[in-house]
Design a protein around this motif. Sequence first.
Motif, PDB file in Angstrom:
ATOM      1  N   ASP A  83     104.449  68.577  66.905  1.00 28.16           N
ATOM      2  CA  ASP A  83     105.295  69.057  66.132  1.00 28.16           C
ATOM      3  C   ASP A  83     104.193  70.408  65.984  1.00 28.16           C
ATOM      4  O   ASP A  83     104.614  71.695  66.586  1.00 28.16           O
ATOM      5  CB  ASP A  83     105.629  68.785  64.406  1.00 28.16           C
ATOM      6  N   SER A  84     103.006  70.221  65.881  1.00 29.65           N
ATOM      7  CA  SER A  84     101.627  71.376  65.764  1.00 29.65           C
ATOM      8  C   SER A  84     101.318  72.081  67.678  1.00 29.65           C
ATOM      9  O   SER A  84     100.922  72.575  67.284  1.00 29.65           O
ATOM     10  CB  SER A  84     100.544  70.727  65.310  1.00 29.65           C
ATOM     11  N   LEU A  85     101.730  70.824  68.413  1.00 24.56           N
ATOM     12  CA  LEU A  85     101.936  71.760  69.243  1.00 24.56           C
ATOM     13  C   LEU A  85      99.764  71.647  70.124  1.00 24.56           C
ATOM     14  O   LEU A  85      99.510  72.231  70.617  1.00 24.56           O
ATOM     15  CB  LEU A  85     102.022  72.718  69.938  1.00 24.56           C
ATOM     16  N   GLU A  86      99.750  70.481  69.410  1.00 23.60           N
ATOM     17  CA  GLU A  86      97.801  70.383  69.404  1.00 23.60           C
ATOM     18  C   GLU A  86      98.098  68.972  70.159  1.00 23.60           C
ATOM     19  O   GLU A  86      98.651  68.143  70.382  1.00 23.60           O
ATOM     20  CB  GLU A  86      97.600  70.201  68.396  1.00 23.60           C
ATOM     21  N   VAL A  87      96.357  68.708  70.498  1.00 28.16           N
ATOM     22  CA  VAL A  87      96.125  66.846  71.483  1.00 28.16           C
ATOM     23  C   VAL A  87      95.054  67.133  70.398  1.00 28.16           C
ATOM     24  O   VAL A  87      94.070  67.523  69.492  1.00 28.16           O
ATOM     25  CB  VAL A  87      95.144  67.822  72.886  1.00 28.16           C
ATOM     26  N   VAL A  88      95.850  65.116  70.048  1.00 31.70           N
ATOM     27  CA  VAL A  88      95.810  64.564  69.477  1.00 31.70           C
ATOM     28  C   VAL A  88      94.469  63.761  69.746  1.00 31.70           C
ATOM     29  O   VAL A  88      93.910  62.676  68.692  1.00 31.70           O
ATOM     30  CB  VAL A  88      96.389  63.773  67.982  1.00 31.70           C
ATOM     31  N   GLY A  89      94.336  63.307  70.877  1.00 29.33           N
ATOM     32  CA  GLY A  89      93.878  62.095  71.698  1.00 29.33           C
ATOM     33  C   GLY A  89      93.776  61.669  72.813  1.00 29.33           C
ATOM     34  O   GLY A  89      95.284  62.213  73.460  1.00 29.33           O
ATOM     35  N   THR A  90      92.822  60.874  73.412  1.00 26.45           N
ATOM     36  CA  THR A  90      93.296  60.398  74.903  1.00 26.45           C
ATOM     37  C   THR A  90      93.139  59.121  74.571  1.00 26.45           C
ATOM     38  O   THR A  90      92.249  58.420  74.058  1.00 26.45           O
ATOM     39  CB  THR A  90      92.428  61.063  76.040  1.00 26.45           C
ATOM     40  N   VAL A  91      93.751  58.315  76.230  1.00 25.59           N
ATOM     41  CA  VAL A  91      93.325  57.037  75.872  1.00 25.59           C
ATOM     42  C   VAL A  91      93.058  56.787  77.635  1.00 25.59           C
ATOM     43  O   VAL A  91      93.398  57.637  79.001  1.00 25.59           O
ATOM     44  CB  VAL A  91      95.179  56.494  75.882  1.00 25.59           C
ATOM     45  N   ARG A  92      92.200  56.338  77.531  1.00 20.29           N
ATOM     46  CA  ARG A  92      91.759  55.525  78.878  1.00 20.29           C
ATOM     47  C   ARG A  92      92.172  54.329  79.753  1.00 20.29           C
ATOM     48  O   ARG A  92      92.781  53.739  79.170  1.00 20.29           O
ATOM     49  CB  ARG A  92      90.260  55.088  78.677  1.00 20.29           C
ATOM     50  N   ALA A  93      93.046  55.239  80.737  1.00 16.12           N
ATOM     51  CA  ALA A  93      93.979  54.295  81.643  1.00 16.12           C
ATOM     52  C   ALA A  93      93.632  53.985  82.448  1.00 16.12           C
ATOM     53  O   ALA A  93      92.262  53.802  82.736  1.00 16.12           O
ATOM     54  CB  ALA A  93      95.594  55.558  81.620  1.00 16.12           C
ATOM     55  N   GLN A  94      93.449  54.190  83.898  1.00 17.55           N
ATOM     56  CA  GLN A  94      93.202  53.807  84.908  1.00 17.55           C
ATOM     57  C   GLN A  94      93.717  54.868  86.331  1.00 17.55           C
ATOM     58  O   GLN A  94      94.629  55.628  86.058  1.00 17.55           O
ATOM     59  CB  GLN A  94      94.018  52.320  85.829  1.00 17.55           C
ATOM     60  N   LEU A  95      93.707  55.490  87.238  1.00 19.70           N
ATOM     61  CA  LEU A  95      93.272  55.965  88.763  1.00 19.70           C
ATOM     62  C   LEU A  95      95.090  55.945  88.956  1.00 19.70           C
ATOM     63  O   LEU A  95      95.811  55.305  88.967  1.00 19.70           O
ATOM     64  CB  LEU A  95      92.288  56.044  89.711  1.00 19.70           C
ATOM     65  N   GLY A  96      95.427  57.369  88.511  1.00 20.02           N
ATOM     66  CA  GLY A  96      96.624  57.190  88.844  1.00 20.02           C
ATOM     67  C   GLY A  96      97.918  57.625  88.087  1.00 20.02           C
ATOM     68  O   GLY A  96      99.443  57.296  88.443  1.00 20.02           O
ATOM     69  N   ALA A  97      97.316  57.217  86.977  1.00 20.04           N
ATOM     70  CA  ALA A  97      97.973  57.595  85.937  1.00 20.04           C
ATOM     71  C   ALA A  97      99.105  57.966  85.974  1.00 20.04           C
ATOM     72  O   ALA A  97      99.276  59.312  85.762  1.00 20.04           O
ATOM     73  CB  ALA A  97      97.266  57.408  84.438  1.00 20.04           C
TER      74      ALA A  97
END
Length: 327
Positions: free
Chosen positions: A109-123
């Motif tokens: 809705d706001s079109l804002e980045v609200v956070g990130t999640v640490r995944a792994q290479l090649g997400a």
Amino acid sequence: MVDPAARRAFVACSRDNAVAAVDLDRCAVVWRAEVGREPIPVVLDPPTRRLFTADARSDTVTVLDADTGGRVAQLRVGSYPAGLGHDVARRRVFTGDTASGTVTAVDADSLEVVGTVRAQLGAGSVAVDAGTGRAYCVNFMSASLTVFDSGTLRPLGRIPVHDGPCKAVLAPDGRTLYVTESLPGTVARVALPGGRVVGRSPAERAPVGLHASDDGRWLYVCNRGAGTVGVHDARTGGEQHRITVGNGPGDCAVDPATGRLLVSNAGSGTLTVVDRPWMPGGRPAAAHPAEGRPLPGFSLPDAFTGRVRTSREWAEKKYVIDFFASW
């Protein structure tokens, strides 16, 4: 991506840095919009009528008006976003950032980045279970899935799979997660919520895209290296038949109104439309009772002379009958 209500399909044209909207009934392009470099997937947010594209070589997400193609916004995300996920209930759009090994969460809705999640290479591709709020991100170069909470973004674990996972798709009942494993050429079935791989079925060369039918009966597997779509029985895991499409098929979706399968072919820049894809060769599932039996006799008046003609006149001959509707 199919929008059945508006009778449109949206196709990411990676080599042209654009998104095209296709009229499903006329099979014609109705608009085309420029986005960032190398858009790969597209998702539609129905409440806002917005399209989101992950622009891999621009490290951006472009937001478009789904009805007009007008640009709404462009957001900076992680490095080389090559996959998307969508949680309509929690109002989130996710990008799988391949090079940075992260998942970026965007407020729809706001079109804002609200956070990130640490995944792994090649997400990359992200599948979301709206019922449980669990999300599953494939990690192509790490042969794994990262599991996280789509609301809090809290990591919940990791599921090992075979090499080169490209796309994860949930079964309609939410009890199975299907994953294309492109390097060994297999499709894995992961039991949920435990996250254990319970089976695999072989596919053709380099399976990447994947779609599960709404009734849970079929899996459509895009074999990018072979130019085919494999039709798999979702219950048994076996491939039933293959459909030849364009070059480099990347992903597919079903139009629920017609049952037609739409396949985007990255290598040939085309969209293949397949009628009744679950049937080998498009044949009916069961033969008509009259199939293979002698033609019954009949007679009809000649439209020009009024003379009655009978089928006996053409016995042992080849002929064509044209049933013409005058309206």
